[in-house]
Scaffold this active site. Sequence first.
Site, short mmCIF file in Angstrom:
data_model
loop_
_atom_site.label_atom_id
_atom_site.label_comp_id
_atom_site.label_asym_id
_atom_site.label_seq_id
_atom_site.Cartn_x
_atom_site.Cartn_y
_atom_site.Cartn_z
N GLY A 132 0.79 -1.23 0.00
CA GLY A 132 0.00 0.00 0.00
C GLY A 132 0.82 1.28 0.00
O GLY A 132 0.26 2.36 0.17
N GLU A 248 20.86 6.49 -4.76
CA GLU A 248 20.07 5.47 -5.45
C GLU A 248 19.69 5.97 -6.84
O GLU A 248 19.78 5.26 -7.84
CB GLU A 248 18.82 5.16 -4.62
CG GLU A 248 17.81 4.28 -5.35
CD GLU A 248 16.77 3.66 -4.42
OE1 GLU A 248 16.88 3.83 -3.19
OE2 GLU A 248 15.87 2.99 -4.95
#
Length: 385
Positions: A132, A248
């Site tokens: 979610g 990242e």
Amino acid sequence: MQRKHYDAEHIAFAEAVHTFLDKEVVPHYLDWERDGITPRGVFAAAGRNGFLGMAIPEQYGGGGIDDFRFNQALGEQVAYAGVTGTGLGITLHNDICLPYFLAYCNDEQRQRWLPGIASGSLITAVAMSEPGAGSDLSGIRTSAVRSSSGGDDHYVVNGAKTFITNGINADLVITAVRTSEEKHRGLTLLVLERGLPGFERGRNLAKVGLHSQDTAELSFTDVQVPVANRLGDEGSGFGQLVANLPKERISIAIAGLAAARAAFDQTVAYVRERRAFGTSIGSFQNTRFVLAEIATEIDVAQAFVDQCIRALNDGELTVEDAAKAKWWCTELQGRVVDRCVQLHGGYGYMVEFPIARAFADARVTRIYGGATEIMKEIIGRALPL
Ligand SMILES: Cc1cc2nc3c(=O)[nH]c(=O)nc-3n(C[C@H](O)[C@H](O)[C@H](O)COP(=O)(O)OP(=O)(O)OC[C@H]3O[C@@H](n4cnc5c(N)ncnc54)[C@H](O)[C@@H]3O)c2cc1C
């Protein structure tokens, strides 16, 4: 355009990575693509060759050199060798997970984990996304409740993560958990080690591309995680994630741009050989124009990415510039591989051709590590509007 970005040692490192991939990865790659996972032994082999933990201090078995150009050279060679599925696990380990260990481990944790991360006996992953909650990390629901029942100071962790790269192979999973209901200050990072009771791996998910990359579901049922496995302070997780996401994103930008260059090189070679209407495909003006556009776009993007890496090395890479590099290079990768498939004709749709695999592997880079839309939000928010 000639790049003056690398010194002799980076070029030697890149050549060594190329040789390693050629010998240890390329011959087996299609088998691993079929298996849906890269064997753990590849990490150990990479570790033996000095391709893991370059930034880890030598006293813990690492390379002792904190220079992201080595990470960049590795990411590029992975793309040029066409082994993106296997390479992603290694670049995630080096570029994305390791910085958390280097920045936030205390002395005891460094001694416990860094040698294994450098040797490849401890494979790492980072688990933020949940069924979610993806783009919006404040939606993380996996809970960690502090307890000292049984005498040990620990957290009891419950919840689930999904889409976790290295999810099957990982021994150390940096896991974002909720330690209070405060939206951002309620997040904490815990390192979950392989074998903790109640820490289960779910499905190794079937994906459109990157087949040799294990991307998995993880579940936690009353997992008792020692407080000694917490990275930094309780409640500092959101700040730690935000601080590390630029690395990242730049890692994904490097890989995306290198994949575009690899697709370009493959296509140049292909259109020189392939003939139609009595001539080579490469002699058509359309082919030259397409490849001229791609060559230009790659060189321009490369200059920006290289500048970002120098800024990163100097501790000056901004969140916004990392976001620019990420969305630009991955969207470029998508455009380039699509056009290169077109120039390969039907063969470009056959999985035995690297360009077809590059096409399938490319789609996700615009989504993971923060979708293009999120990158534009980050950049837009910083504008004086
Ligand atoms: C192969 C793969 C590997 C992955 N590896 C990891 C991993 O190792 N660790 C990890 O934690 N996660 C991982 N992820 C998860 C990845 O980071 C998320 O999929 C990504 O952040 C998007 O989250 P979501 O899938 O929940 O999409 P959602 O958040 O549901 O968003 C869906 C789409 O909605 C749009 N959108 C969302 N928010 C906004 C907004 N504010 N403004 C405009 N548009 C918006 C975007 O188009 C977005 O793509 C991986 C995913 C994949 C597919």
